[in-house]
Design a protein around this motif. Sequence first.
Motif, PDB file in Angstrom:
ATOM      1  N   VAL A 148      58.056  14.855  27.774  1.00  0.00           N
ATOM      2  CA  VAL A 148      58.677  15.319  29.024  1.00  0.00           C
ATOM      3  C   VAL A 148      60.154  15.715  28.845  1.00  0.00           C
ATOM      4  N   PRO A 149      60.983  14.903  28.154  1.00  0.00           N
ATOM      5  CA  PRO A 149      62.384  15.347  27.979  1.00  0.00           C
ATOM      6  C   PRO A 149      62.487  16.688  27.257  1.00  0.00           C
ATOM      7  N   ARG A 150      61.654  16.896  26.252  1.00  0.00           N
ATOM      8  CA  ARG A 150      61.686  18.159  25.508  1.00  0.00           C
ATOM      9  C   ARG A 150      61.208  19.315  26.385  1.00  0.00           C
ATOM     10  N   LEU A 151      60.184  19.037  27.173  1.00  0.00           N
ATOM     11  CA  LEU A 151      59.610  20.083  28.020  1.00  0.00           C
ATOM     12  C   LEU A 151      60.623  20.540  29.075  1.00  0.00           C
ATOM     13  N   VAL A 152      61.219  19.577  29.761  1.00  0.00           N
ATOM     14  CA  VAL A 152      62.187  19.925  30.805  1.00  0.00           C
ATOM     15  C   VAL A 152      63.383  20.651  30.175  1.00  0.00           C
ATOM     16  N   ALA A 153      63.852  20.118  29.057  1.00  0.00           N
ATOM     17  CA  ALA A 153      65.009  20.731  28.384  1.00  0.00           C
ATOM     18  C   ALA A 153      64.723  22.181  28.026  1.00  0.00           C
ATOM     19  N   MET A 154      63.549  22.432  27.510  1.00  0.00           N
ATOM     20  CA  MET A 154      63.232  23.778  27.038  1.00  0.00           C
ATOM     21  C   MET A 154      62.970  24.730  28.197  1.00  0.00           C
TER      22      MET A 154
END
Lengths: 261, 249
Positions: A148-154
């Motif tokens: 989730v952190p990577r997804l939101v960041a991207m």
Amino acid sequence: MGAHAIKTIEDVGRGATGVLEYAGGLAMLSVESAAFIASLRVRLKETFEQAYFLGIQSTVIVLLTSTLTGMIVSFEAAQNAVSYGISNVVGGAVTFTTSRELGPMLSAVVVAGRAGAAIAAELGSMVVTEQIEALESLGLSPIRMLVVPRLVAMIVMMPVLTILADIVAIVGGGYLAHTLAGIPYDTFTESIRNYGSFSDFWKGLIKAAVFGALIVLVGCYQGLSTRGGAAGVGRSTTGAVVLAIILIFVTNFMMSLILFR
Amino acid sequence: MNFARIEGVTLRFGDKIVLQDCTLDVKARAITCLIGLSGAGKSTILRLLNGLRTPDSGRVIVKSTDLATLKQRDLVKFRQKVGFSFQFAALFDSLTVGENVALPLRENTKMSDAEITKVVHATLESVGLENAVEQMPSELSGGMLKRVGFARAVVNNPELVLYDEPTTGLDPIITHVLTDTIKRLRRQLNGTAVVVSHDLDSIFVMADYVAMLFEGAIIEYGTVEEVRRSANPIVQQFLQGSEVGPIPL
């Protein structure tokens, strides 16, 4: 039916099952990630760290590729336009192709090579060193903690990178059109105003956000599916980049048909 | 009294049968050590006990609850009460030692930062690593990594702690320290522990009960003395480390 034909059918069946399993796994990962985001269970500190690592640290390579691509598109267009006496369309043509296609797609391909590989390698290493199982054994969801952190960041950073890519491609294009084809800056900017469209620009950003999500989901899925030690991490990493790039092209094709009809 | 029971469990990985009608009792407030050949399925039993693996058939019962009946959310909550120390520690390499140990408290409790810091320090002190809070896992020796893994496994006072090969590959002094630590932590928590190990010397020091796994099933179970006196030639060959006997090489 001969043994060869049966084996061929078996191979096709096995391949189709593999593709469906992969698609199902990717869909499940997307749904579970979306559920965490919808319930606002997002780890902000990690999200900012990933935005820095996946997004900001990709800026230089995205700017470099976009500038060069914008320049070469402009150069090709300017040469022909001048010979046909239509140099007033060059700025518009560069803006049109950049904002609709080249900006989002080239940025995504570059980021897939850098960030997609990094995601798959990191998560794959975590699998083979039992860190993912350790998370689960602590009652923590690897999807919430890692995906989730990577997804939101991207999803946030990919459009930002694309805006920058669009700007440098158009500016670079204008510079080359002026220096090599003699098109005045005023003519170039007037052309952008006449033929460029804000709608193209933001539709390109929608594409960028979708590509960002694809890169992360494929990278994470490949990483989390890693089997077989260091060799497995290598396979996951290569697979993440190749598959993400293929999906970016396919998705770009479909989105262009939908958004620009 | 049993804390947990694996009952008639069969588990396959692809074509390979790992456990075949396997039954094991885990006594409450005791250390049960699981021995057996490499690849026999010992670590898989630990993963069954905290619900990381699901059996193809049979039941895994912990505190009278069949884990198969738990919903995903309840299974996650159940795992928060079970400590797991991994063979290679499995510390999160982007976090410091202190952050690794604090993670289950930060994510699963409503404790304040001050309380978490206090508990983390106390837990690291109990494994002799109170000065390693700020260090990264990459800066630690093998024995220190294992002890941080122990600390993370017990920091939230679990009722059951699972240790996967806690002393493998370590020198005799560190092995002795870790064996003592496991015994002391069990007493401190007044809980139950299951230890998978090949290190027979350590097992005979710390175990209350020993179970031997062979070809997917428990073939011997009892106190250390009972297992040592076993009439089973497979057990005797394993304990003596002999090449001669019924175990195929």
